[in-house]
Structure formats: C-alpha cells, structure tokens
Scaffold this motif. Structure first.
Motif, PDB file in Angstrom:
ATOM      1  N   ARG A  21     -14.392   0.831  -5.403  1.00 20.88           N
ATOM      2  CA  ARG A  21     -13.768   1.259  -6.659  1.00 20.88           C
ATOM      3  C   ARG A  21     -12.560   0.388  -6.977  1.00 20.88           C
ATOM      4  N   TRP A  22     -11.768   0.055  -5.963  1.00 20.38           N
ATOM      5  CA  TRP A  22     -10.605  -0.808  -6.182  1.00 20.38           C
ATOM      6  C   TRP A  22     -11.034  -2.189  -6.667  1.00 20.38           C
ATOM      7  N   ILE A  23     -12.105  -2.720  -6.056  1.00 24.63           N
ATOM      8  CA  ILE A  23     -12.604  -4.042  -6.461  1.00 24.63           C
ATOM      9  C   ILE A  23     -13.062  -4.008  -7.908  1.00 24.63           C
ATOM     10  N   LYS A  24     -13.802  -2.988  -8.249  1.00 20.97           N
ATOM     11  CA  LYS A  24     -14.299  -2.834  -9.623  1.00 20.97           C
ATOM     12  C   LYS A  24     -13.135  -2.706 -10.606  1.00 20.97           C
ATOM     13  N   GLU A  25     -12.145  -1.921 -10.250  1.00 19.15           N
ATOM     14  CA  GLU A  25     -10.979  -1.726 -11.105  1.00 19.15           C
ATOM     15  C   GLU A  25     -10.215  -3.032 -11.303  1.00 19.15           C
ATOM     16  N   ARG A  57      -3.249  13.949   0.144  1.00 18.65           N
ATOM     17  CA  ARG A  57      -3.967  12.771  -0.291  1.00 18.65           C
ATOM     18  C   ARG A  57      -3.125  11.534   0.012  1.00 18.65           C
ATOM     19  N   LYS A  58      -3.748  10.526   0.601  1.00 14.68           N
ATOM     20  CA  LYS A  58      -3.033   9.300   0.921  1.00 14.68           C
ATOM     21  C   LYS A  58      -2.802   8.489  -0.338  1.00 14.68           C
ATOM     22  N   LYS A  59      -1.655   7.839  -0.400  1.00  8.75           N
ATOM     23  CA  LYS A  59      -1.351   6.934  -1.497  1.00  8.75           C
ATOM     24  C   LYS A  59      -1.192   5.536  -0.923  1.00  8.75           C
ATOM     25  N   TYR A  60      -1.829   4.590  -1.570  1.00  8.81           N
ATOM     26  CA  TYR A  60      -1.785   3.222  -1.093  1.00  8.81           C
ATOM     27  C   TYR A  60      -1.011   2.365  -2.094  1.00  8.81           C
ATOM     28  N   SER A  61      -0.223   1.436  -1.573  1.00 11.21           N
ATOM     29  CA  SER A  61       0.555   0.558  -2.434  1.00 11.21           C
ATOM     30  C   SER A  61      -0.363  -0.469  -3.091  1.00 11.21           C
ATOM     31  N   LYS A  62       0.145  -1.062  -4.151  1.00 13.78           N
ATOM     32  CA  LYS A  62      -0.615  -2.093  -4.850  1.00 13.78           C
ATOM     33  C   LYS A  62      -0.900  -3.258  -3.908  1.00 13.78           C
ATOM     34  N   GLU A  63       0.066  -3.626  -3.082  1.00 12.40           N
ATOM     35  CA  GLU A  63      -0.106  -4.731  -2.151  1.00 12.40           C
ATOM     36  C   GLU A  63      -1.212  -4.443  -1.142  1.00 12.40           C
ATOM     37  N   PHE A  64      -1.258  -3.212  -0.645  1.00 14.06           N
ATOM     38  CA  PHE A  64      -2.296  -2.822   0.303  1.00 14.06           C
ATOM     39  C   PHE A  64      -3.668  -2.954  -0.333  1.00 14.06           C
ATOM     40  N   LYS A  65      -3.789  -2.453  -1.573  1.00 14.48           N
ATOM     41  CA  LYS A  65      -5.066  -2.518  -2.281  1.00 14.48           C
ATOM     42  C   LYS A  65      -5.487  -3.965  -2.516  1.00 14.48           C
ATOM     43  N   LEU A  66      -4.539  -4.801  -2.919  1.00 19.75           N
ATOM     44  CA  LEU A  66      -4.858  -6.211  -3.168  1.00 19.75           C
ATOM     45  C   LEU A  66      -5.239  -6.931  -1.877  1.00 19.75           C
ATOM     46  N   ASP A  67      -4.612  -6.573  -0.763  1.00 21.18           N
ATOM     47  CA  ASP A  67      -4.977  -7.157   0.527  1.00 21.18           C
ATOM     48  C   ASP A  67      -6.406  -6.767   0.912  1.00 21.18           C
ATOM     49  N   ALA A  68      -6.739  -5.501   0.692  1.00 16.35           N
ATOM     50  CA  ALA A  68      -8.093  -5.033   1.016  1.00 16.35           C
ATOM     51  C   ALA A  68      -9.123  -5.737   0.140  1.00 16.35           C
ATOM     52  N   THR A  83     -17.728  -8.045   4.307  1.00 18.28           N
ATOM     53  CA  THR A  83     -18.465  -7.044   3.537  1.00 18.28           C
ATOM     54  C   THR A  83     -17.500  -5.891   3.239  1.00 18.28           C
ATOM     55  N   LYS A  84     -17.856  -5.073   2.271  1.00 18.22           N
ATOM     56  CA  LYS A  84     -17.009  -3.916   1.928  1.00 18.22           C
ATOM     57  C   LYS A  84     -16.847  -3.012   3.136  1.00 18.22           C
ATOM     58  N   ALA A  85     -17.934  -2.800   3.861  1.00 19.31           N
ATOM     59  CA  ALA A  85     -17.886  -1.908   5.028  1.00 19.31           C
ATOM     60  C   ALA A  85     -16.966  -2.470   6.114  1.00 19.31           C
ATOM     61  N   GLU A  86     -17.067  -3.764   6.377  1.00 22.85           N
ATOM     62  CA  GLU A  86     -16.208  -4.380   7.399  1.00 22.85           C
ATOM     63  C   GLU A  86     -14.735  -4.313   7.001  1.00 22.85           C
ATOM     64  N   ALA A  87     -14.464  -4.662   5.758  1.00 16.68           N
ATOM     65  CA  ALA A  87     -13.085  -4.639   5.285  1.00 16.68           C
ATOM     66  C   ALA A  87     -12.527  -3.221   5.303  1.00 16.68           C
ATOM     67  N   ALA A  88     -13.329  -2.272   4.861  1.00 16.95           N
ATOM     68  CA  ALA A  88     -12.883  -0.876   4.827  1.00 16.95           C
ATOM     69  C   ALA A  88     -12.591  -0.371   6.234  1.00 16.95           C
ATOM     70  N   ARG A  89     -13.469  -0.716   7.168  1.00 18.66           N
ATOM     71  CA  ARG A  89     -13.271  -0.286   8.562  1.00 18.66           C
ATOM     72  C   ARG A  89     -11.998  -0.897   9.136  1.00 18.66           C
ATOM     73  N   MET A 115      -9.352  -1.851   7.522  1.00 16.10           N
ATOM     74  CA  MET A 115      -8.171  -1.325   6.828  1.00 16.10           C
ATOM     75  C   MET A 115      -8.047   0.190   6.981  1.00 16.10           C
ATOM     76  N   ASP A 116      -9.027   0.810   7.654  1.00 15.94           N
ATOM     77  CA  ASP A 116      -9.059   2.249   7.878  1.00 15.94           C
ATOM     78  C   ASP A 116      -9.072   3.029   6.564  1.00 15.94           C
ATOM     79  N   ILE A 117      -9.982   2.602   5.667  1.00 20.79           N
ATOM     80  CA  ILE A 117     -10.183   3.301   4.398  1.00 20.79           C
ATOM     81  C   ILE A 117     -11.679   3.492   4.175  1.00 20.79           C
ATOM     82  N   ASN A 118     -12.032   4.255   3.166  1.00 17.86           N
ATOM     83  CA  ASN A 118     -13.419   4.511   2.826  1.00 17.86           C
ATOM     84  C   ASN A 118     -13.988   3.320   2.058  1.00 17.86           C
ATOM     85  N   ALA A 119     -15.220   2.924   2.376  1.00 17.98           N
ATOM     86  CA  ALA A 119     -15.857   1.777   1.722  1.00 17.98           C
ATOM     87  C   ALA A 119     -16.058   2.034   0.226  1.00 17.98           C
ATOM     88  N   ASN A 120     -16.355   3.274  -0.145  1.00 17.33           N
ATOM     89  CA  ASN A 120     -16.524   3.597  -1.572  1.00 17.33           C
ATOM     90  C   ASN A 120     -15.216   3.405  -2.336  1.00 17.33           C
TER      91      ASN A 120
END
Length: 97
Positions: free
Chosen positions: A42-46, A4-15, A25-31, A33-38
């Motif tokens: 979840r990170w945004i909601k959190e 399972r990949k682990k992402y740093s707090k900075e990476f999550k905040l950048d995304a 859009t979530k899809a554009e940003a996820a693509r 950053m090479d992560i899943n849009a869902n």
C-alpha cells in the motif's frame, strides 16, 4: 486492545526503497522491516500515485485540511465562549434577585 503503530515518513521511504531500488521482494522487505507485506504494498502504491503528497502526516496538510483544522478550532473556541456567557448570565441573574 493494542495501539496502532505509526511509522515516520523516513521509515516508509526506507521500506519502499528496499523494494524499488534494491530489488527485494515485498515479503522480504516487509519481514526485514518487521511490517506487514500488504501495508508495504500500500505504501509503494501510495508513493507511486502521489509522490508529492504521499505520507503527509500532520505536518504537511493540504490547504483545505489546514482550513478545516482552523475552523474546527474556532468553533470549539466559540462554543466555549458561549457556554461561559450562559453561565455568567445565570450567575448575574441570581445576584440581582
């Protein structure tokens, strides 16, 4: 099985910043950053729900989590000491026979 990949707090905040601050859009940003849009959603909601405690990781535990971690370590230490004492008792019992 893949790890399972682990992402740093900075990476999550950048995304999150791509979506919230820069208007992607979530899809554009996820693509990009090479992560899943869902997962990005979840990170945004959190982040919105609990800004101070979001993405704590192991470095910023709540007081309750810290106490639990310390108590678990103490239990492990005491169990090890108990095992050593049992083995020593058996050893010395054999010596006295």
């Amino acid at each position: 099985m893949t790890k399972r990949k682990k992402y740093s707090k900075e990476f999550k905040l950048d995304a999150i910043s791509l979506v919230v601050d820069q208007g992607y859009t979530k899809a554009e940003a996820a693509r990009s950053m090479d992560i899943n849009a869902n997962m990005l959603g979840r990170w945004i909601k959190e982040e919105e729900q609990d800004n101070d405690q979001a993405f704590r990781g192991n470095g910023k535990m709540t007081p309750e989590q810290e106490e639990i971690r310390k108590l678990k370590a103490q239990i492990k230490q005491l169990e090890m000491e108990k095992k050593i004492l049992k083995e020593a008792t058996v050893f010395f019992a054999k010596e006295t026979k």
